[in-house]
Design an enzyme around this catalytic site. Structure first.
Site, short mmCIF file in Angstrom:
data_model
loop_
_atom_site.label_atom_id
_atom_site.label_comp_id
_atom_site.label_asym_id
_atom_site.label_seq_id
_atom_site.Cartn_x
_atom_site.Cartn_y
_atom_site.Cartn_z
N GLY A 30 1.19 3.19 -3.10
CA GLY A 30 -0.08 3.87 -3.34
C GLY A 30 -0.73 4.06 -1.99
O GLY A 30 -0.07 4.47 -1.05
N GLU A 31 -1.99 3.73 -1.89
CA GLU A 31 -2.69 3.83 -0.61
C GLU A 31 -3.21 2.44 -0.26
O GLU A 31 -4.12 1.92 -0.92
CB GLU A 31 -3.82 4.86 -0.73
CG GLU A 31 -4.57 5.11 0.54
CD GLU A 31 -3.66 5.40 1.73
OE1 GLU A 31 -2.80 6.28 1.64
OE2 GLU A 31 -3.80 4.70 2.76
N SER A 32 -2.62 1.86 0.78
CA SER A 32 -2.93 0.45 1.07
C SER A 32 -4.40 0.23 1.40
O SER A 32 -4.98 -0.79 1.04
CB SER A 32 -2.05 -0.06 2.22
OG SER A 32 -2.28 0.68 3.39
N ARG A 63 2.06 1.55 9.64
CA ARG A 63 1.77 2.50 8.54
C ARG A 63 2.22 3.91 8.93
O ARG A 63 2.18 4.27 10.11
CB ARG A 63 0.27 2.54 8.25
CG ARG A 63 -0.27 1.28 7.61
CD ARG A 63 -1.76 1.44 7.31
NE ARG A 63 -2.00 2.49 6.33
CZ ARG A 63 -2.94 3.44 6.46
NH1 ARG A 63 -3.70 3.49 7.53
NH2 ARG A 63 -3.10 4.34 5.52
N CYS A 87 6.36 -0.04 -0.30
CA CYS A 87 5.58 0.91 0.48
C CYS A 87 4.19 0.37 0.80
O CYS A 87 4.08 -0.55 1.61
CB CYS A 87 5.54 2.26 -0.23
SG CYS A 87 5.18 3.61 0.90
N ILE A 116 7.88 7.77 0.92
CA ILE A 116 6.71 8.64 0.82
C ILE A 116 5.63 8.12 1.77
O ILE A 116 5.08 7.06 1.55
CB ILE A 116 6.17 8.69 -0.62
CG1 ILE A 116 7.26 9.11 -1.61
CG2 ILE A 116 4.96 9.63 -0.71
CD1 ILE A 116 6.90 8.92 -3.07
N ARG A 117 5.39 8.86 2.85
CA ARG A 117 4.44 8.41 3.89
C ARG A 117 4.62 6.92 4.14
O ARG A 117 3.67 6.12 4.09
CB ARG A 117 3.00 8.75 3.49
CG ARG A 117 2.77 10.25 3.36
CD ARG A 117 1.33 10.59 3.02
NE ARG A 117 0.41 10.07 4.02
CZ ARG A 117 -0.66 9.32 3.75
NH1 ARG A 117 -0.95 8.97 2.51
NH2 ARG A 117 -1.44 8.94 4.72
N HIS A 139 10.58 3.29 -2.43
CA HIS A 139 10.07 3.14 -3.80
C HIS A 139 11.20 3.06 -4.82
O HIS A 139 11.49 4.07 -5.48
CB HIS A 139 9.23 4.37 -4.17
CG HIS A 139 7.97 4.52 -3.42
ND1 HIS A 139 6.77 4.04 -3.88
CD2 HIS A 139 7.70 5.12 -2.24
CE1 HIS A 139 5.81 4.33 -3.03
NE2 HIS A 139 6.34 4.99 -2.02
N GLU A 197 11.07 1.95 -7.65
CA GLU A 197 10.50 2.21 -8.98
C GLU A 197 10.57 3.69 -9.35
O GLU A 197 10.39 4.04 -10.52
CB GLU A 197 9.06 1.69 -9.06
CG GLU A 197 8.00 2.46 -8.28
CD GLU A 197 7.95 2.11 -6.78
OE1 GLU A 197 8.88 1.44 -6.29
OE2 GLU A 197 6.99 2.55 -6.12
N1 GLN Z 1 0.83 5.54 3.61
C1 GLN Z 1 0.44 4.69 2.54
C2 GLN Z 1 -0.46 3.56 3.01
O1 GLN Z 1 -0.70 3.38 4.16
C3 GLN Z 1 1.62 4.11 1.81
C4 GLN Z 1 2.33 5.22 1.07
C5 GLN Z 1 2.99 4.79 -0.21
O2 GLN Z 1 2.77 3.70 -0.74
N2 GLN Z 1 3.72 5.69 -0.78
O3 GLN Z 1 -0.93 2.85 2.18
#
Ligand code: GLN
Length: 211
Positions: A49-51, A110, A81, A139-140, A180, A182
């Site tokens: 997700g977004e940390s 990150r 992630c 993903i990112r 990921h 999942e």
């Molecule tokens: N770039 C996201 C972060 O810094 C992580 C991306 C992800 O969990 N798919 O949280």
């Protein structure tokens, strides 16, 4: 022995996918949003997700300290992630005030693969998993820039500009992947984590094994 109860931190991110993957491996998977819910689990998954968002919400929900304490005390944890970022003791390219849960003696960068490379997929060898390469979805994604001595490297990128970068690690009962699992049908990483939780549970309650 009873099925292990595994919580998925359910503040933001791909919670449902982890719950489903864990259930497929025979765990009782439950969302965790409150400290009382965390107290009832045998292991915890920190999703992608977004940390920055997840850690802020965890602090607001009063979960950050309990999570830190639980992982410190040996609760098995798996982060994918953003979850890897949360489990890192040290992070790079993060806002200066971004806190982590910690538990892994690693430095994680990150969005390490560059802003242009939002997402990509790659096959990689994963230490200890039978059945060949793991198809990994990034993903990112972060990578592990540096790993302490007690950290086992389970997977690295092969080829390209990120050749050799560490993307899967384990330290005791704590596992993290930059990618990921999942989101693919391959359940081997979740199976590995459920096995770690099962073993930990058996060690905690040896008498249950005979019941
Ligand atoms: N770039 C996201 C972060 O810094 C992580 C991306 C992800 O969990 N798919 O949280």
């Amino acid at each position: 022995m009873r099925a292990p109860v595994i919580g998925v931190l359910a503040l933001q991110g791909d919670v449902r996918e982890h719950l489903a993957a864990l259930r497929e491996q025979g765990a009782e998977a439950v969302p965790v949003r409150r400290p009382e819910e965390l107290a009832g689990v045998d292991g915890v998954v920190l999703p992608g997700g977004e940390s920055t968002t997840i850690v802020k919400l965890a602090a607001r929900f009063g979960l950050l300290e309990p999570l830190r304490a639980a992982v410190r005390d040996g609760l098995p944890a798996y982060g994918s992630c953003a979850g890897m970022i949360l489990l890192a003791d040290r992070i790079l390219d993060a806002p200066p005030d971004q806190e982590t849960v910690g538990g892994l003696d690693v430095t994680v960068r990150r969005n390490a693969f560059g802003r242009q490379v939002d997402s990509f997929e790659a096959d990689l060898a994963f230490e200890g998993l039978a059945g060949g390469a793991v198809h990994a979805v990034f993903i990112r994604a972060p990578w592990v820039e540096e790993a302490g001595e007690g950290v086992e490297v389970l997977g690295r990128v092969v080829g390209g500009t990120a050749d050799g970068r560490i993307v899967a690690v384990r330290q005791g009962n704590v596992v993290a992947t930059s990618f990921h699992p999942e989101l693919t049908g391959d359940r081997r990483v979740h199976a590995l984590f459920v096995e770690i939780v099962r073993r930990h549970l058996a060690e905690q309650s040896p008498s249950e094994e005979n019941s």
